[in-house]
Design a protein around this motif. Structure first.
Motif, mmCIF file in Angstrom:
data_model
loop_
_atom_site.group_PDB
_atom_site.id
_atom_site.type_symbol
_atom_site.label_atom_id
_atom_site.label_comp_id
_atom_site.label_asym_id
_atom_site.label_seq_id
_atom_site.Cartn_x
_atom_site.Cartn_y
_atom_site.Cartn_z
ATOM 1 N N GLY A 120 9.873 8.715 3.930
ATOM 2 C CA GLY A 120 11.079 9.056 3.288
ATOM 3 C C GLY A 120 12.292 8.700 3.857
ATOM 4 O O GLY A 120 12.229 8.451 5.154
ATOM 5 N N HIS A 121 13.473 9.400 3.667
ATOM 6 C CA HIS A 121 14.568 9.505 4.373
ATOM 7 C C HIS A 121 14.476 9.133 5.851
ATOM 8 O O HIS A 121 14.758 8.094 6.415
ATOM 9 N N GLU A 122 14.092 10.062 6.709
ATOM 10 C CA GLU A 122 13.785 10.002 8.071
ATOM 11 C C GLU A 122 12.346 10.468 8.475
ATOM 12 O O GLU A 122 12.379 10.652 9.858
ATOM 13 N N GLU A 123 11.601 10.539 7.665
ATOM 14 C CA GLU A 123 10.452 11.079 7.948
ATOM 15 C C GLU A 123 9.272 10.472 7.409
ATOM 16 O O GLU A 123 9.419 9.674 6.500
ATOM 17 N N VAL A 124 8.016 10.343 8.059
ATOM 18 C CA VAL A 124 6.990 10.021 7.354
ATOM 19 C C VAL A 124 6.423 10.808 6.428
ATOM 20 O O VAL A 124 6.271 12.116 6.759
ATOM 21 N N LEU A 125 6.045 10.437 5.280
ATOM 22 C CA LEU A 125 5.379 11.379 4.048
ATOM 23 C C LEU A 125 3.857 11.372 4.393
ATOM 24 O O LEU A 125 3.395 10.495 3.954
ATOM 25 N N ASP A 126 3.542 12.370 5.070
ATOM 26 C CA ASP A 126 2.129 12.302 5.419
ATOM 27 C C ASP A 126 1.129 11.997 4.602
ATOM 28 O O ASP A 126 0.075 11.501 4.726
ATOM 29 N N ASP A 127 1.158 12.619 3.428
ATOM 30 C CA ASP A 127 0.138 12.744 2.457
ATOM 31 C C ASP A 127 0.304 11.560 1.246
ATOM 32 O O ASP A 127 -0.363 11.391 0.530
ATOM 33 N N VAL A 128 1.352 10.603 1.470
ATOM 34 C CA VAL A 128 1.607 9.507 0.663
ATOM 35 C C VAL A 128 1.001 8.185 1.118
ATOM 36 O O VAL A 128 1.824 8.051 2.462
ATOM 37 N N ARG A 129 0.277 7.499 0.456
ATOM 38 C CA ARG A 129 -0.026 6.033 1.207
ATOM 39 C C ARG A 129 0.327 5.178 -0.035
ATOM 40 O O ARG A 129 0.372 5.202 -1.236
ATOM 41 N N GLN A 130 0.724 3.952 0.481
ATOM 42 C CA GLN A 130 0.817 2.732 -0.223
ATOM 43 C C GLN A 130 -0.251 1.778 -0.051
ATOM 44 O O GLN A 130 -0.399 1.358 1.215
ATOM 45 N N VAL A 131 -1.015 1.512 -1.025
ATOM 46 C CA VAL A 131 -2.347 0.593 -0.713
ATOM 47 C C VAL A 131 -2.436 -0.743 -1.310
ATOM 48 O O VAL A 131 -1.954 -0.703 -2.689
ATOM 49 N N SER A 132 -2.507 -1.867 -0.841
ATOM 50 C CA SER A 132 -2.714 -3.069 -1.630
ATOM 51 C C SER A 132 -4.031 -3.714 -1.209
ATOM 52 O O SER A 132 -4.662 -3.580 -0.256
ATOM 53 N N LEU A 133 -4.671 -4.185 -2.372
ATOM 54 C CA LEU A 133 -6.006 -4.962 -2.294
ATOM 55 C C LEU A 133 -5.680 -6.201 -2.624
ATOM 56 O O LEU A 133 -5.105 -6.458 -3.461
ATOM 57 N N ARG A 134 -6.205 -7.227 -1.821
ATOM 58 C CA ARG A 134 -6.252 -8.494 -2.098
ATOM 59 C C ARG A 134 -7.695 -9.052 -1.668
ATOM 60 O O ARG A 134 -8.324 -9.057 -0.745
ATOM 61 N N GLY A 135 -8.206 -9.618 -3.088
ATOM 62 C CA GLY A 135 -9.648 -10.297 -2.482
ATOM 63 C C GLY A 135 -9.541 -11.674 -2.356
ATOM 64 O O GLY A 135 -8.434 -12.380 -2.826
ATOM 65 N N VAL A 136 -10.261 -12.197 -1.312
ATOM 66 C CA VAL A 136 -10.134 -13.686 -0.853
ATOM 67 C C VAL A 136 -11.422 -14.325 -1.299
ATOM 68 O O VAL A 136 -12.598 -14.002 -0.846
ATOM 69 N N GLY A 137 -11.475 -15.329 -1.745
ATOM 70 C CA GLY A 137 -12.530 -16.341 -2.109
ATOM 71 C C GLY A 137 -13.194 -15.987 -3.476
ATOM 72 O O GLY A 137 -12.630 -15.144 -4.342
ATOM 73 N N ALA A 138 -14.206 -16.924 -3.751
ATOM 74 C CA ALA A 138 -14.595 -16.988 -5.204
ATOM 75 C C ALA A 138 -15.372 -15.659 -5.499
ATOM 76 O O ALA A 138 -15.214 -15.203 -6.786
ATOM 77 N N ARG A 139 -15.961 -14.952 -4.785
ATOM 78 C CA ARG A 139 -16.436 -13.693 -5.376
ATOM 79 C C ARG A 139 -15.464 -12.690 -6.092
ATOM 80 O O ARG A 139 -15.755 -12.212 -6.865
ATOM 81 N N TRP A 140 -14.269 -12.676 -5.466
ATOM 82 C CA TRP A 140 -13.261 -11.724 -5.827
ATOM 83 C C TRP A 140 -12.376 -12.315 -6.696
ATOM 84 O O TRP A 140 -11.639 -11.633 -7.567
ATOM 85 N N SER A 141 -12.333 -13.788 -6.825
ATOM 86 C CA SER A 141 -11.457 -14.275 -7.814
ATOM 87 C C SER A 141 -11.933 -14.406 -9.257
ATOM 88 O O SER A 141 -11.409 -14.548 -10.196
ATOM 89 N N ALA A 142 -13.349 -14.056 -9.204
ATOM 90 C CA ALA A 142 -14.197 -14.217 -10.382
ATOM 91 C C ALA A 142 -13.988 -12.949 -11.146
ATOM 92 O O ALA A 142 -15.104 -12.684 -11.954
ATOM 93 N N GLY A 143 -12.990 -12.110 -11.094
ATOM 94 C CA GLY A 143 -13.025 -10.881 -11.861
ATOM 95 C C GLY A 143 -13.723 -9.919 -11.378
ATOM 96 O O GLY A 143 -14.636 -9.123 -12.000
ATOM 97 N N ALA A 144 -13.830 -9.466 -10.094
ATOM 98 C CA ALA A 144 -14.746 -8.404 -9.483
ATOM 99 C C ALA A 144 -14.076 -6.975 -9.533
ATOM 100 O O ALA A 144 -14.987 -6.270 -9.278
ATOM 101 N N GLY A 145 -13.335 -6.942 -10.405
ATOM 102 C CA GLY A 145 -13.132 -5.513 -10.872
ATOM 103 C C GLY A 145 -11.731 -4.842 -10.159
ATOM 104 O O GLY A 145 -11.524 -3.689 -10.382
#
Length: 155
Positions: A120-145
């Motif tokens: 946030g402005h000048e502080e870390v919002l300790d209980d808020v996270r931003q998460v990104s998921l990235r699948g690599v390879g055929a197993r994850w590109s085949a609609g793994a959910g």
């Protein structure tokens, strides 16, 4: 983070490699704890920083969880070979904290989870996270959910 881990666990199967990236305190071990709960493994999932790796056997028919902390390892896959992760991978779910640039060669198929603590402005919002998921390879590109988790990530 723990709930997200439980949800991701529902998508995992033996042979999956999961790489967790995020600063200290971002929630990597908490997410792994949720993975362990979702996979139904034995033992408390705690940070393996000083032991490097812990194996949590399944309490049922699911795969064991191999939890690795590569923070103190700097030599890449050469150092990781001593852990015999390539032997464990086919029948286990292997989760590697701080694994980017170190273990990608273990599998053509892997799930990258990047966790950032929100600021946030000048502080870390300790209980808020931003998460990104990235699948690599055929197993994850085949609609793994992964698409099903998009709503969870925005909560």
């Amino acid at each position: 983070m723990r709930d997200l881990g439980r949800r991701i666990a529902g998508l995992l199967r033996p042979g999956d490699l999961v790489l967790l990236t995020g600063e200290l305190g971002a929630g990597k071990t908490t997410l792994t704890r949720g993975l362990g709960e979702g996979l139904g493994v034995r033992g408390a999932v705690t940070s393996p920083t000083f032991v490097i790796a812990r194996v949590h056997p399944s309490l049922g028919d699911g795969p064991p969880l191999v939890h690795v902390d590569a923070y103190r390892l700097g030599g890449g896959l050469d150092e990781m070979e001593d852990l015999d992760l390539d032997v464990s991978l086919p029948e286990s779910v292997v989760v590697v904290e701080w694994g980017d640039g170190k273990v990608e060669e273990l599998s053509d198929d892997r799930l990258h989870v990047v966790i950032a603590r929100a600021v946030g402005h000048e502080e870390v919002l300790d209980d808020v996270r931003q998460v990104s998921l990235r699948g690599v390879g055929a197993r994850w590109s085949a609609g793994a959910g992964l698409d099903a988790l998009a709503g969870v990530l925005s909560e």
